[in-house]
Scaffold this active site. Structure first.
Site, PDB file in Angstrom:
ATOM      1  N   LYS A 122      30.149  36.783  46.074  1.00 19.93           N
ATOM      2  CA  LYS A 122      29.588  35.909  47.125  1.00 19.93           C
ATOM      3  C   LYS A 122      29.548  36.562  48.505  1.00 19.93           C
ATOM      4  CE  LYS A 122      28.185  32.823  45.619  1.00 19.93           C
ATOM      5  NZ  LYS A 122      26.984  32.877  44.733  1.00 19.93           N
ATOM      6  N   PRO A 331      23.326  25.236  50.340  1.00 20.41           N
ATOM      7  CA  PRO A 331      24.115  24.533  51.365  1.00 20.41           C
ATOM      8  C   PRO A 331      25.541  24.316  50.854  1.00 20.41           C
ATOM      9  CG  PRO A 331      22.232  23.206  50.600  1.00 20.41           C
ATOM     10  CD  PRO A 331      22.241  24.440  49.781  1.00 20.41           C
TER      11      PRO A 331
HETATM   12  N1  LIG Z   1      18.751  37.454  52.261  1.00 24.20           N
HETATM   13  C1  LIG Z   1      19.610  36.603  51.667  1.00 24.20           C
HETATM   14  N2  LIG Z   1      19.143  35.555  50.953  1.00 24.20           N
HETATM   15  C2  LIG Z   1      20.009  34.710  50.357  1.00 24.20           C
HETATM   16  N3  LIG Z   1      21.352  34.826  50.410  1.00 24.20           N
HETATM   17  C3  LIG Z   1      21.841  35.859  51.111  1.00 24.20           C
HETATM   18  C4  LIG Z   1      21.004  36.783  51.768  1.00 24.20           C
HETATM   19  N4  LIG Z   1      21.781  37.695  52.376  1.00 24.20           N
HETATM   20  C5  LIG Z   1      23.044  37.336  52.132  1.00 24.20           C
HETATM   21  N5  LIG Z   1      23.093  36.240  51.370  1.00 24.20           N
HETATM   22  C6  LIG Z   1      24.319  35.608  50.953  1.00 24.20           C
HETATM   23  O1  LIG Z   1      24.634  36.069  49.651  1.00 24.20           O
HETATM   24  C7  LIG Z   1      25.533  35.116  49.118  1.00 24.20           C
HETATM   25  C8  LIG Z   1      25.653  35.331  47.632  1.00 24.20           C
HETATM   26  O2  LIG Z   1      26.385  36.505  47.475  1.00 24.20           O
HETATM   27  P1  LIG Z   1      26.292  37.426  46.186  1.00 24.20           P
HETATM   28  O3  LIG Z   1      24.877  37.800  45.941  1.00 24.20           O
HETATM   29  O4  LIG Z   1      27.248  38.525  46.347  1.00 24.20           O
HETATM   30  O5  LIG Z   1      26.775  36.410  45.068  1.00 24.20           O
HETATM   31  S1  LIG Z   1      27.253  36.785  43.602  1.00 24.20           S
HETATM   32  O6  LIG Z   1      28.628  37.260  43.675  1.00 24.20           O
HETATM   33  O7  LIG Z   1      26.343  37.795  43.057  1.00 24.20           O
HETATM   34  O8  LIG Z   1      27.178  35.499  42.866  1.00 24.20           O
HETATM   35  C9  LIG Z   1      24.968  33.797  49.529  1.00 24.20           C
HETATM   36  O9  LIG Z   1      26.028  32.884  49.648  1.00 24.20           O
HETATM   37  P2  LIG Z   1      25.773  31.307  49.795  1.00 24.20           P
HETATM   38  O10 LIG Z   1      25.089  31.118  51.115  1.00 24.20           O
HETATM   39  O11 LIG Z   1      27.107  30.706  49.779  1.00 24.20           O
HETATM   40  O12 LIG Z   1      24.942  30.876  48.642  1.00 24.20           O
HETATM   41  C10 LIG Z   1      24.272  34.087  50.853  1.00 24.20           C
HETATM   42  O13 LIG Z   1      24.955  33.570  51.954  1.00 24.20           O
END
Ligand SMILES: Nc1ncnc2c1ncn2[C@@H]1O[C@H](COP(=O)(O)OS(=O)(=O)O)[C@@H](OP(=O)(O)O)[C@H]1O
EC number: 2.8.2.-
Length: 462
Positions: A122, A331
């Site tokens: 995450k 969210p």
């Molecule tokens: N460009 C872009 N678009 C969407 N989301 C973005 C982006 N850059 C960073 N993030 C943040 O990435 C979070 C998810 O992290 P990961 O990809 O490492 O998650 S995972 O471990 O593979 O499940 C995810 O966490 P959440 O916001 O909690 O869903 C995002 O905050």
């Protein structure tokens, strides 16, 4: 007639039905084989490298199974890392070049990854990988292979076969965020290649924990509340470190295990927050670390207002703009501020340790992480010189999460640049809120010039 010869050649009429059938099946087998070869599946043929790797793998497995534990190694050797380096062969070392001897064909060859995104869950690992994949010199596995944690017994050859083919000069990559917290992973990655570059995307551990919880909640709606899971004892406020959402955020602890095998120079710590607020800047650092030309720049990104995140104008293999999927950027549920503050208190010493551990790495123009300073009251306890680099302020306002990036410049009159990134910005206006109300008050009091810049911001965003 000219055709009669052919007619004779393909005239099987004189053959028995059985022979006809066998000819037919032989042709089917031949065509299937040809088809598979053309699609690049022929490299499962036995090669000498396979035996060598099986031998090595046996060694690794026996090390895992019967060898000394890391703690034991540490207890008997002044430098456990050097001891382990001596014990484990490095397949991609020049002494054992067979590791990356790969099966060349017209389409390139499959190599072990030279760089791995090892964490954190995450943190923004998917975004980083997708951003990297638009670089012509990067080829990466789309899904998470989980080799060094779940499927290690399948062997290195299995792992390499998962990799995409690369041409000369291209880098092979993969991402599996759970490697960072897997005790055995450092030793295993090291035994594949001591030269592997390791990328860790770090994010404020409190926000990361909430993000982790949000993901689990989306799969199991009946999950207990965040605070129920986060505290061992709600009255005393004792944090439950056995809950993975909490444990993963103790970055210093996990990093210690990795540092027993790899020097700090092998790591790049990417800021998950800056990947959102300044993707091009963060990608610049990543490309430098990987020794790549800076191809991925701000030209490749646009900020998608609906998504609330940067998206790619032209992702790999597509000419249309694309954002990450629905599971990225969800969210978060509203968590009581008191709970978040307790968690911040819990993480503070670990954050500071992590900051000290990583602060001197050569690849960072400004040290990471920035999140030890992510609360207003925490900022006030640090001198301005402590903040002479990038600092991130994360604050919760009602149920909205805003990330404000503040830069204190090196001059006497600090330059403050609020760069980013307001999620659910459209929700602001109905609430009658302006950005200037978002900046935490103690921060305003301490840094007068923030106030001046706020008027700029509110002008831009109202
Ligand atoms: N460009 C872009 N678009 C969407 N989301 C973005 C982006 N850059 C960073 N993030 C943040 O990435 C979070 C998810 O992290 P990961 O990809 O490492 O998650 S995972 O471990 O593979 O499940 C995810 O966490 P959440 O916001 O909690 O869903 C995002 O905050």
């Amino acid at each position: 007639m000219g055709c009669s010869k052919w007619r004779a050649a393909f005239n099987f009429g004189h053959l028995k039905v059985q022979s006809k059938l066998s000819v037919f099946f032989t042709m089917i087998v031949l065509f299937t084989y040809l088809f598979y070869c053309l699609n690049g599946y022929c490299d499962s043929l036995p090669r000498p490298v396979y035996n060598q790797q099986t031998d090595l793998q046996n060694k690794i497995v026996s090390n895992d199974g019967h060898g000394a534990s890391l703690d034991q190694l540490g207890a008997h050797h002044a430098s456990p890392a050097s001891f382990v380096r001596e014990q484990l062969p490095d397949l991609s070392n020049s002494d054992a070049p067979s590791n990356n001897i790969s099966i060349a064909n017209n389409f390139g060859s499959k190599k072990f990854p030279q760089a791995v995104i090892i964490g954190v869950k995450k943190g923004g690992t998917r975004a980083l990988l997708e951003f990297l994949r638009i670089h012509p010199d990067v080829r990466a596995v789309g899904s998470e292979p989980h080799f060094f944690d779940r499927f290690y017994d399948k062997g290195l050859e299995w792992y390499r076969n998962l990799m995409p083919r690369t041409l000369e000069g291209q880098i092979t990559m993969e991402k599996t965020p759970s490697y960072f917290i897997t005790k055995e992973a450092p030793r295993r990655v090291f035994s594949m290649s001591r030269h592997t570059k390791l990328i860790v995307v770090v994010r404020d551990p409190v926000t990361r924990a909430v993000s982790d919880y949000t993901q689990t909640l989306s799969k199991s709606p009946g999950l207990p509340s965040f605070q129920n899971l986060a505290f061992r004892n709600a009255t005393t406020g004792l944090i439950d470190t056995s809950w993975s959402a909490v444990r993963i955020g103790i970055y210093a602890k996990h990093l210690e295990t990795w540092l027993r095998f790899f020097p700090l120079s092998r790591f790049l710590f990417v800021s998950g927050e800056r990947l959102v607020t300044d993707p091009a800047g963060e990608m610049g650092r990543v490309q430098d670390f990987l020794g790549l030309k800076r191809v991925v720049t701000d030209k490749h990104f646009y900020f998608n207002q609906t998504k609330g995140f940067p998206c790619l104008k032209k992702p790999e293999g597509s000419s249309r703009p694309r954002c990450l999927g629905k599971s990225k950027g969800r969210p978060h549920p509203q968590i009581p501020t008191g709970v978040l503050l307790k968690l911040r208190d819990f993480y503070r010493p670990f954050n500071l340790k992590f900051y000290q551990m990583t602060g001197k790495q050569p690849h960072t123009a400004h040290p990471l992480p920035t999140f030890p300073f992510n609360e207003p009251h925490n900022i006030s306890s640090h001198s301005r010189s402590d903040l002479s680099n990038w600092s991130l302020v994360t604050t919760l306002l009602h149920d909205l999460l805003f990330t404000v990036e503040v830069r204190i410049g090196p001059l006497a009159c600090p330059e403050v640049r609020v760069q980013s990134a307001f999620r659910h910005q459209s929700h602001l206006r109905p609430l009658g809120l302006h950005m200037q109300r978002v900046t935490p008050r103690p921060m305003r009091r301490r840094y007068e010039n923030v106030r001046k810049r706020e008027s700029l911001l509110s002008a831009r965003h109202t």
